[in-house]
Enzyme design. Sequence first.
Site, PDB file in Angstrom:
ATOM      1  N   HIS A 165      -5.469  -3.891  -1.398  1.00 12.00           N
ATOM      2  CA  HIS A 165      -5.287  -2.835  -2.402  1.00 12.00           C
ATOM      3  C   HIS A 165      -5.316  -3.373  -3.832  1.00 12.00           C
ATOM      4  O   HIS A 165      -5.122  -2.612  -4.776  1.00 12.00           O
ATOM      5  CB  HIS A 165      -3.980  -2.080  -2.151  1.00 12.00           C
ATOM      6  CG  HIS A 165      -4.079  -1.111  -1.010  1.00 12.00           C
ATOM      7  ND1 HIS A 165      -4.570   0.172  -1.152  1.00 12.00           N
ATOM      8  CD2 HIS A 165      -3.783  -1.253   0.298  1.00 12.00           C
ATOM      9  CE1 HIS A 165      -4.553   0.785   0.018  1.00 12.00           C
ATOM     10  NE2 HIS A 165      -4.077  -0.058   0.920  1.00 12.00           N
ATOM     11  N   SER A 208       0.797  -1.224   0.000  1.00  9.38           N
ATOM     12  CA  SER A 208       0.000   0.000   0.000  1.00  9.38           C
ATOM     13  C   SER A 208       0.831   1.276   0.000  1.00  9.38           C
ATOM     14  O   SER A 208       0.356   2.319  -0.413  1.00  9.38           O
ATOM     15  CB  SER A 208      -0.933  -0.008   1.205  1.00  9.38           C
ATOM     16  OG  SER A 208      -0.191  -0.115   2.395  1.00  9.38           O
ATOM     17  N   LYS A 253     -12.274  -0.682   0.840  1.00 10.72           N
ATOM     18  CA  LYS A 253     -11.481   0.163  -0.061  1.00 10.72           C
ATOM     19  C   LYS A 253     -12.214   0.295  -1.389  1.00 10.72           C
ATOM     20  O   LYS A 253     -13.165   1.049  -1.474  1.00 10.72           O
ATOM     21  CB  LYS A 253     -10.065  -0.392  -0.158  1.00 10.72           C
ATOM     22  CG  LYS A 253      -9.317  -0.116   1.144  1.00 10.72           C
ATOM     23  CD  LYS A 253      -7.937  -0.691   1.240  1.00 10.72           C
ATOM     24  CE  LYS A 253      -7.320  -0.269   2.574  1.00 10.72           C
ATOM     25  NZ  LYS A 253      -6.429  -1.270   3.145  1.00 10.72           N
TER      26      LYS A 253
HETATM   27  C1  LIG Z   1      -6.383  -1.567   4.573  1.00 11.37           C
HETATM   28  C2  LIG Z   1      -5.802  -2.914   4.702  1.00 11.37           C
HETATM   29  C3  LIG Z   1      -6.348  -3.853   5.569  1.00 11.37           C
HETATM   30  C4  LIG Z   1      -7.480  -3.506   6.505  1.00 11.37           C
HETATM   31  O1  LIG Z   1      -8.698  -3.464   5.863  1.00 11.37           O
HETATM   32  P1  LIG Z   1      -9.956  -2.840   6.656  1.00 11.37           P
HETATM   33  O2  LIG Z   1     -11.121  -3.391   5.936  1.00 11.37           O
HETATM   34  O3  LIG Z   1      -9.835  -1.370   6.579  1.00 11.37           O
HETATM   35  O4  LIG Z   1      -9.853  -3.344   8.050  1.00 11.37           O
HETATM   36  C5  LIG Z   1      -5.801  -5.114   5.604  1.00 11.37           C
HETATM   37  N1  LIG Z   1      -4.743  -5.440   4.838  1.00 11.37           N
HETATM   38  C6  LIG Z   1      -4.180  -4.561   3.989  1.00 11.37           C
HETATM   39  C7  LIG Z   1      -3.029  -4.983   3.148  1.00 11.37           C
HETATM   40  C8  LIG Z   1      -4.683  -3.265   3.894  1.00 11.37           C
HETATM   41  O5  LIG Z   1      -4.122  -2.392   3.067  1.00 11.37           O
END
Ligand SMILES: *Cc1c(COP(=O)(O)O)cnc(C)c1O
Length: 393
Positions: free
Chosen positions: A209, A181, A240
Site C-alpha cells: 500500500h 492497509s 494495487k
Molecule cells: C494486497 C497486499 C498483498 C497482496 O498483493 P497481491 O498482489 O494482491 O497478491 C500483500 N501484502 C500486503 C501488505 C497487501 O496489502
Amino acid sequence: MSRMDFIDIELERLKAEGMYNQIRTIESAQGAWIVIDGRKVLNLCSNNYLGLANDPRLKKKAAEALECWGVGPGAVRSIAGTMSLHDELERKLSAFKKREGTLSLQSGLLANVATIPALVDSAEDAIFTDELNHASIIDGVRLSRASRHIYRHSDADDLREQMKKAGSARRKLIITDGVFSMDGDVAPLPDLVRVAEEFDAMLMVDDAHGEGVLGSHGRGAADHFHLHQEVDIEIGTLSKAFGVMGGFVSGSGRLVEFLKQKARPFLFSSAMTPADVAACIAAVDVLSESDTAVKKLWANGDYLKKGLREAGFDTGVSTTPITPVMLGDADRARAFSRQLFEKGIFAMAIGFPTVARGKARIRCMVSAAHETADLDQAIQAFREVGKELGVGG
Ligand SMILES: *Cc1c(COP(=O)(O)O)cnc(C)c1O
C-alpha cells in the site's frame, strides 16, 4: 452426518455470526465509477490508487505484447518462462526503486510466500512480525520453520524486548507492512532500522500500500524515509497502485540471485503472462516520468478526510490516502455500508476478523481517478447516512 456436512455447518455459523462475506460482482472496467447490479456507483473500494487499471497507455502496451508474445508464458521462470519482457520489467523496477536488483513474481502474496521461507528456513532462525501484518506475510511465516515472535503494532521497544529474548538465533528477520492497509498508518521504519542494526537482523518491508503512494513518484516507504540501503528487502505488488497484476522483491543483486535458486513460487509456478508484464512495464514508465497522479491521489485523500472530519466522523490514525471511518460496532458498519450503497456510494464495511472486534469501520479508498465532485457526493452521502443512523456530527 456425511463426511462433508461440516461445510454446511461452518457456512451457517459464519452467517449466524455476521461473518459471511457477500461478494459483489463488478459489471464494468475499474474506475472512479463502476457498475454493480446494473447501477453506476461511486467506487471507494478498490486499490487502483492511481487509476492505472484501465489506463489507455497500459492497455496499448498489453495489447501489443499479446500480439507479439501470445497469451501464456508456457513455463515456470526457471525452465523456459523467462522472456525478455520479464527481464525488462525487473531492470525498470530496480531503477525505479533505486535498488540493485528485483525479482518479479505472480502476485504480492506470492512475493511474501517466496521470500520469507527462503531467507529463514530452520528452527534456529527467528522471525519478528508486527501484530497487524498482512495475511500473506502470516502465510509466508507459517511456511517457514523459524520461530515466530509477534511484536505490538509499530512498537520498536516491544520489538527490542522480543529480540533480546531470541538473542541466540542464527538468522533474524524483522517483517513489517510499509503502510497498514486497514488503518492507513505508516510503519516507523527509522525506529525499526535502529533495532535491526542493534541486533544484526534483516529488515523486510511489505510495501503493497506504499508502492505508487509514498515517497518520490511513489517509490515507497523506504524512499519516503530515505532508507534504501537500510531496508534489506522490499516487497511490492503490481496489483494495487500499478494497476495490473503481480508482485516483486527488490534489494541487493545477491538477494535476487539467491531467490532465483530458492523461492518456491518462482521455481514451481508459471511466469506472469506477457500482456501483464508489458502493462506493468508501462506503469513503471508512467510513474518514473510523472508524479502528477501521485500528487492528485494525496490531494484527494486529504480532501475526503477533511470533509468527513468536518461532518463529525472519526477517520482514525491514517496518514495516507486510506480513509477509515471508525464506527465500532460491526452491525452498524454493515448497515452504514448498505445505506451508502442505496445512495450510489460503494464503500465496504470491514469488521472482525479482518480488524479487531469493536473496531469495525467503513474503509474508503480514494484514487487519482476521483474528481472533487465525486468526493463531495461521497461526503454528502456520509452526512445523510450518519444522520439516519445517529453517528457523526
Ligand atoms: C494486497 C497486499 C498483498 C497482496 O498483493 P497481491 O498482489 O494482491 O497478491 C500483500 N501484502 C500486503 C501488505 C497487501 O496489502
